[in-house]
Design a protein around this motif. Structure first.
Motif, PDB file in Angstrom:
ATOM      1  N   GLU A  31       7.758   0.077  -6.195  1.00  0.00           N
ATOM      2  CA  GLU A  31       7.729   1.332  -6.969  1.00  0.00           C
ATOM      3  C   GLU A  31       6.291   1.741  -7.297  1.00  0.00           C
ATOM      4  O   GLU A  31       5.932   2.919  -7.227  1.00  0.00           O
ATOM      5  CB  GLU A  31       8.519   1.193  -8.279  1.00  0.00           C
ATOM      6  N   GLU A  32       5.479   0.766  -7.653  1.00  0.00           N
ATOM      7  CA  GLU A  32       4.098   1.076  -8.046  1.00  0.00           C
ATOM      8  C   GLU A  32       3.286   1.614  -6.866  1.00  0.00           C
ATOM      9  O   GLU A  32       2.451   2.496  -7.039  1.00  0.00           O
ATOM     10  CB  GLU A  32       3.423  -0.167  -8.627  1.00  0.00           C
ATOM     11  N   LYS A  33       3.559   1.075  -5.669  1.00  0.00           N
ATOM     12  CA  LYS A  33       2.846   1.551  -4.475  1.00  0.00           C
ATOM     13  C   LYS A  33       3.148   3.041  -4.282  1.00  0.00           C
ATOM     14  O   LYS A  33       2.249   3.857  -4.095  1.00  0.00           O
ATOM     15  CB  LYS A  33       3.293   0.739  -3.250  1.00  0.00           C
ATOM     16  N   GLY A  40       4.183   4.982  -6.596  1.00  0.00           N
ATOM     17  CA  GLY A  40       3.604   5.662  -7.756  1.00  0.00           C
ATOM     18  C   GLY A  40       2.163   6.048  -7.488  1.00  0.00           C
ATOM     19  O   GLY A  40       1.780   7.220  -7.612  1.00  0.00           O
ATOM     20  N   TYR A  41       1.372   5.052  -7.125  1.00  0.00           N
ATOM     21  CA  TYR A  41      -0.066   5.300  -6.941  1.00  0.00           C
ATOM     22  C   TYR A  41      -0.348   6.148  -5.703  1.00  0.00           C
ATOM     23  O   TYR A  41      -1.287   6.931  -5.687  1.00  0.00           O
ATOM     24  CB  TYR A  41      -0.843   3.974  -6.878  1.00  0.00           C
ATOM     25  N   GLU A  42       0.489   5.977  -4.657  1.00  0.00           N
ATOM     26  CA  GLU A  42       0.179   6.705  -3.413  1.00  0.00           C
ATOM     27  C   GLU A  42       0.822   8.091  -3.350  1.00  0.00           C
ATOM     28  O   GLU A  42       0.309   8.978  -2.679  1.00  0.00           O
ATOM     29  CB  GLU A  42       0.631   5.877  -2.202  1.00  0.00           C
ATOM     30  N   HIS A  51      -0.973  -3.409  -7.775  1.00  0.00           N
ATOM     31  CA  HIS A  51      -0.727  -4.855  -7.761  1.00  0.00           C
ATOM     32  C   HIS A  51      -0.401  -5.342  -9.165  1.00  0.00           C
ATOM     33  O   HIS A  51      -1.116  -5.023 -10.116  1.00  0.00           O
ATOM     34  CB  HIS A  51      -1.940  -5.589  -7.197  1.00  0.00           C
ATOM     35  N   LYS A  52       0.668  -6.092  -9.286  1.00  0.00           N
ATOM     36  CA  LYS A  52       1.132  -6.519 -10.613  1.00  0.00           C
ATOM     37  C   LYS A  52       1.296  -8.039 -10.681  1.00  0.00           C
ATOM     38  O   LYS A  52       2.395  -8.562 -10.922  1.00  0.00           O
ATOM     39  CB  LYS A  52       2.472  -5.815 -10.935  1.00  0.00           C
ATOM     40  N   PRO A  53       0.198  -8.780 -10.464  1.00  0.00           N
ATOM     41  CA  PRO A  53       0.302 -10.254 -10.484  1.00  0.00           C
ATOM     42  C   PRO A  53       0.815 -10.801 -11.814  1.00  0.00           C
ATOM     43  O   PRO A  53       1.449 -11.861 -11.849  1.00  0.00           O
ATOM     44  CB  PRO A  53      -1.134 -10.722 -10.214  1.00  0.00           C
TER      45      PRO A  53
HETATM   46  N1  IYR Z   1       2.992   2.421 -14.338  1.00  0.00           N
HETATM   47  C1  IYR Z   1       1.733   2.278 -13.627  1.00  0.00           C
HETATM   48  C2  IYR Z   1       0.728   3.291 -14.014  1.00  0.00           C
HETATM   49  C3  IYR Z   1       0.214   3.289 -15.405  1.00  0.00           C
HETATM   50  C4  IYR Z   1       0.448   4.386 -16.191  1.00  0.00           C
HETATM   51  C5  IYR Z   1      -0.063   4.464 -17.452  1.00  0.00           C
HETATM   52  I1  IYR Z   1       0.216   6.143 -18.513  1.00  0.00           I
HETATM   53  C6  IYR Z   1      -0.842   3.409 -17.973  1.00  0.00           C
HETATM   54  O1  IYR Z   1      -1.387   3.504 -19.245  1.00  0.00           O
HETATM   55  C7  IYR Z   1      -1.094   2.305 -17.176  1.00  0.00           C
HETATM   56  C8  IYR Z   1      -0.538   2.245 -15.901  1.00  0.00           C
HETATM   57  C9  IYR Z   1       1.180   0.873 -13.754  1.00  0.00           C
HETATM   58  O2  IYR Z   1       1.774   0.066 -14.460  1.00  0.00           O
HETATM   59  O3  IYR Z   1       0.167   0.566 -13.142  1.00  0.00           O
END
Ligand code: IYR
Length: 230
Positions: free
Chosen positions: A97-99, A101-103, A122-124
């Motif tokens: 989901e994050e990929k 999200g960012y892309e 990346h969410k290690p």
């Molecule tokens: N959910 C994403 C992006 C993110 C969004 C906010 I608003 C933040 O303060 C930090 C991250 C993530 O967890 O990277």
């Protein structure tokens, strides 16, 4: 005159409540100390894998659950996960989901606003933190006869509980961050939650990694956040 322990109010039993009271100078000191202590809290994204006893996690969740809630429905469920295999699955699903999200999903402006925090897809921490606590909101309840009734002010109630939990984590000497992958449905799916529960926030919980760094941030001053009407 003796204060009775309980009295009936509109047909319901109420218990006598003794608020904590302090002298005004003690209140001043306590409120200042509390702010100074809370102001030391930071969202930390790098965790040590040092284990944290389950009882500490239980106490943190119990603290969250002291939050006020609409009609005292306590419309929350917390899932606490230390199982390594499940944490790996959750990390993989979150990163999918994050990929996206960012892309794809996040605007350029949003990414610019985030740049100073150093986050990426990346969410290690989902694997490295010894515990994940995932707060679910309970949108409705299913009565014994199978009928549904809605809960009240669910976002407010669960938001308050999460805030109190963050404070409890800080109090225990641990760190967390508020991770909100979007959409979050994969969490309910992987944890096999019932249909009335929706993921709200994922909190990795543990010790900060040694020599950790966090973004240099300022907090708004009292004049920026508060208007007094005296
Ligand atoms: N959910 C994403 C992006 C993110 C969004 C906010 I608003 C933040 O303060 C930090 C991250 C993530 O967890 O990277």
């Amino acid at each position: 005159m003796d204060t009775p322990e309980t009295k009936m109010v509109k047909g319901y039993e109420h218990v006598n409540y003794e608020p904590l009271r302090y002298e005004e100078n003690e209140m001043l000191e306590r409120s200042r100390d509390y702010f100074n202590w809370l102001n030391k809290r930071r969202s930390v994204r790098e965790f040590s894998d040092t284990p944290v006893p389950k009882e500490i996690i239980e106490n943190i969740i119990l603290s969250a659950s002291t939050a006020p809630s609409g009609a005292h429905k306590q419309p929350w469920t917390f899932c606490a996960i230390s199982n390594a295999n499940l944490k790996s699955k959750l990390r993989k699903a979150a990163e999918v989901e994050e990929k996206l999200g960012y892309e794809v999903r996040m605007s350029d402006r949003w990414k610019e606003d985030l740049a100073h925090l150093g986050t990426d897809m990346h969410k290690p921490f989902i694997e490295n933190a010894p515990w994940l606590i995932i707060a679910f909101k309970r949108v409705y309840e299913i009565d014994d006869d199978g009928s549904r009734h809605n809960n009240y002010y669910v976002n407010e109630s669960v938001g308050i509980a999460c805030g109190m939990m963050i404070s409890a984590i800080h109090n225990a000497g641990l760190v967390t961050l508020t991770h909100t992958p979007s959409p979050m449905n994969f969490l309910a799916k992987l944890l096999e939650r019932p249909a009335n529960e929706r993921a709200f926030i994922l909190f990795p919980v543990g010790y900060a990694k040694d020599n950790v760094y966090v973004p240099k941030l300022d907090r708004k001053s009292i004049d920026e956040i508060c208007h007094f009407y005296e």
